[in-house]
Scaffold this motif. Sequence first.
Motif, short mmCIF file in Angstrom:
data_model
loop_
_atom_site.label_atom_id
_atom_site.label_comp_id
_atom_site.label_asym_id
_atom_site.label_seq_id
_atom_site.Cartn_x
_atom_site.Cartn_y
_atom_site.Cartn_z
N LEU A 91 0.83 -1.22 0.00
CA LEU A 91 0.00 0.00 0.00
C LEU A 91 0.86 1.27 0.00
CD1 LEU A 91 -3.08 0.45 0.01
CD2 LEU A 91 -2.94 0.93 2.42
N ASN A 94 1.53 8.00 0.96
CA ASN A 94 2.35 8.94 1.74
C ASN A 94 1.47 10.17 1.94
OD1 ASN A 94 4.64 9.93 2.91
ND2 ASN A 94 5.44 10.78 1.00
N PRO A 95 0.32 10.01 2.63
CA PRO A 95 -0.73 11.02 2.56
C PRO A 95 -0.49 12.26 3.42
CG PRO A 95 -1.43 9.24 3.98
CD PRO A 95 -0.05 8.89 3.50
N GLY A 96 -1.20 13.33 3.08
CA GLY A 96 -1.11 14.56 3.85
C GLY A 96 -2.02 15.61 3.24
N ILE A 97 -2.20 16.73 3.97
CA ILE A 97 -3.02 17.82 3.45
C ILE A 97 -2.10 18.99 3.10
CG2 ILE A 97 -4.80 19.50 4.00
CD1 ILE A 97 -6.12 17.42 5.75
N LEU A 124 -7.55 15.28 -3.56
CA LEU A 124 -8.96 15.46 -3.20
C LEU A 124 -9.11 16.82 -2.54
CD1 LEU A 124 -11.83 14.00 -2.58
CD2 LEU A 124 -10.86 13.62 -0.34
N HIS A 136 -6.17 17.17 -0.08
CA HIS A 136 -5.62 15.94 0.49
C HIS A 136 -4.89 15.20 -0.63
CE1 HIS A 136 -5.60 11.72 1.84
NE2 HIS A 136 -5.36 12.27 3.00
N VAL A 138 -2.54 11.91 -1.73
CA VAL A 138 -2.17 10.55 -1.33
C VAL A 138 -0.66 10.36 -1.27
CG1 VAL A 138 -2.07 8.20 -2.24
CG2 VAL A 138 -4.25 9.29 -2.01
N MET B 26 -7.57 1.16 2.27
CA MET B 26 -7.03 2.45 2.67
C MET B 26 -7.17 2.68 4.18
SD MET B 26 -5.64 3.90 0.19
CE MET B 26 -5.60 4.23 -1.56
N PRO B 27 -6.22 3.43 4.78
CA PRO B 27 -6.19 3.53 6.24
C PRO B 27 -7.16 4.55 6.85
CG PRO B 27 -4.30 4.62 5.30
CD PRO B 27 -5.02 3.97 4.17
N ASP B 28 -7.52 5.62 6.18
CA ASP B 28 -8.43 6.58 6.83
C ASP B 28 -9.49 7.10 5.86
OD1 ASP B 28 -7.10 8.26 5.22
OD2 ASP B 28 -6.36 9.62 6.76
N TYR B 30 -10.06 9.91 4.45
CA TYR B 30 -9.67 10.74 3.31
C TYR B 30 -9.12 9.90 2.16
CZ TYR B 30 -10.12 13.84 7.23
OH TYR B 30 -10.62 14.47 8.32
N ASN B 31 -8.28 8.93 2.52
CA ASN B 31 -7.76 8.06 1.47
C ASN B 31 -8.85 7.18 0.87
OD1 ASN B 31 -4.86 8.66 1.42
ND2 ASN B 31 -4.97 8.03 3.55
N LEU B 91 -6.33 12.23 10.65
CA LEU B 91 -5.67 11.63 9.50
C LEU B 91 -4.98 10.35 9.95
CD1 LEU B 91 -5.88 14.69 8.53
CD2 LEU B 91 -3.94 14.14 7.09
N ARG B 94 0.15 7.42 9.37
CA ARG B 94 1.29 7.50 8.46
C ARG B 94 1.28 8.77 7.60
NH1 ARG B 94 0.21 2.30 4.69
NH2 ARG B 94 1.88 3.16 3.42
N SER B 95 0.32 9.67 7.86
CA SER B 95 0.28 10.92 7.11
C SER B 95 1.51 11.75 7.43
CB SER B 95 -0.98 11.72 7.46
OG SER B 95 -2.13 10.96 7.19
N VAL B 96 2.00 12.49 6.42
CA VAL B 96 3.27 13.18 6.60
C VAL B 96 3.11 14.69 6.78
CG1 VAL B 96 4.63 11.46 5.39
CG2 VAL B 96 3.54 13.28 4.11
N ARG B 97 1.95 15.22 6.51
CA ARG B 97 1.85 16.66 6.47
C ARG B 97 0.39 17.11 6.63
NH1 ARG B 97 4.12 19.87 1.27
NH2 ARG B 97 3.26 21.90 1.75
N ASP B 98 0.16 18.25 7.31
CA ASP B 98 -1.19 18.78 7.45
C ASP B 98 -1.16 20.30 7.51
OD1 ASP B 98 -3.78 19.35 7.94
OD2 ASP B 98 -4.02 18.04 9.67
#
Lengths: 165, 107
Positions: A91, A94-97, A124, A136, A138, B26-28, B30-31, B91, B94-98
């Motif tokens: 899987l 490498n998600p983030g906003i 998204l 958002h 991925v 998918m883990p959350d 949003y994904n 989130l 494993r999310s890297v940024r917000d």
Amino acid sequence: MRNWKGTFALLFLLAASWLLIVSSVALVELIAGAVAIVVIVLLTHRSRDLFGGLRLSLKALLFTPIYLMVFLWQLIRSNLDIARRVLTPSLPINPGIVKVQTQLQSPLGKLILANSITLTPGTLTLDIEGSSLYVHWVDVKGTDADAATQSIVAGFERTLMEVVE
Amino acid sequence: MVILGNILIFIGSLFLALGGLGLIRMPDVYNRLQAGTKATTLGAMSVILGSAFLAPEMLTKAVLLIVFIAMANPVSSSTIGRSAYKGGVPLASRSVRDDWAKEEATE
């Protein structure tokens, strides 16, 4: 008529939709459609500013199909991208906003841009505030906001700018 | 025409199935939205277009359906995503940024 452009666009869209739905030009259908269209145009008088951002020029007309092509291509790419991620056992996400900037001014332009971003690979749209969009992503690459803007927004924006303000 | 229609319907179902798999893997939220939105949009478009090839008298209605799906699908998932975030759904770890959280923290 404060906003004749919006009225014109709405009329055109409604008429085209109606003709596609009934797919006939019988007099009865045309009259029923005309009545419905007039009612809708009168009822939506206040929210019609939305279509005011449309550019009505030959260039805009030319760029609309180009934009649709770009959009369709991105949609297919994004599906293949998601399929690849979902099918890979580890899987790889490498998600983030991220926050990105847009140069589009009109509400319609921002709406179309937000929709396009949502349907492109790995992104998204979550919210729009003024000229910034919260997206958002991925697969976040780098930490630089300008680089994010470049890779998410710029591709669509250039074509879209020719169609809406 | 019939063969092309069936191929399109098959491809559409394939993408819809992959979207379903994405929802599970998918883990959350949003994904999951990402996987769900894209797969249902292209999947439904492909199935509808395929059906139109099998029943040509429905082509105009099919085109209209595709346009409406392309407009409504992203709006709805964007709205779900926004309300999830404002409602405090976290989130994935494993999310890297917000950037959004940073913004609200400085306000």
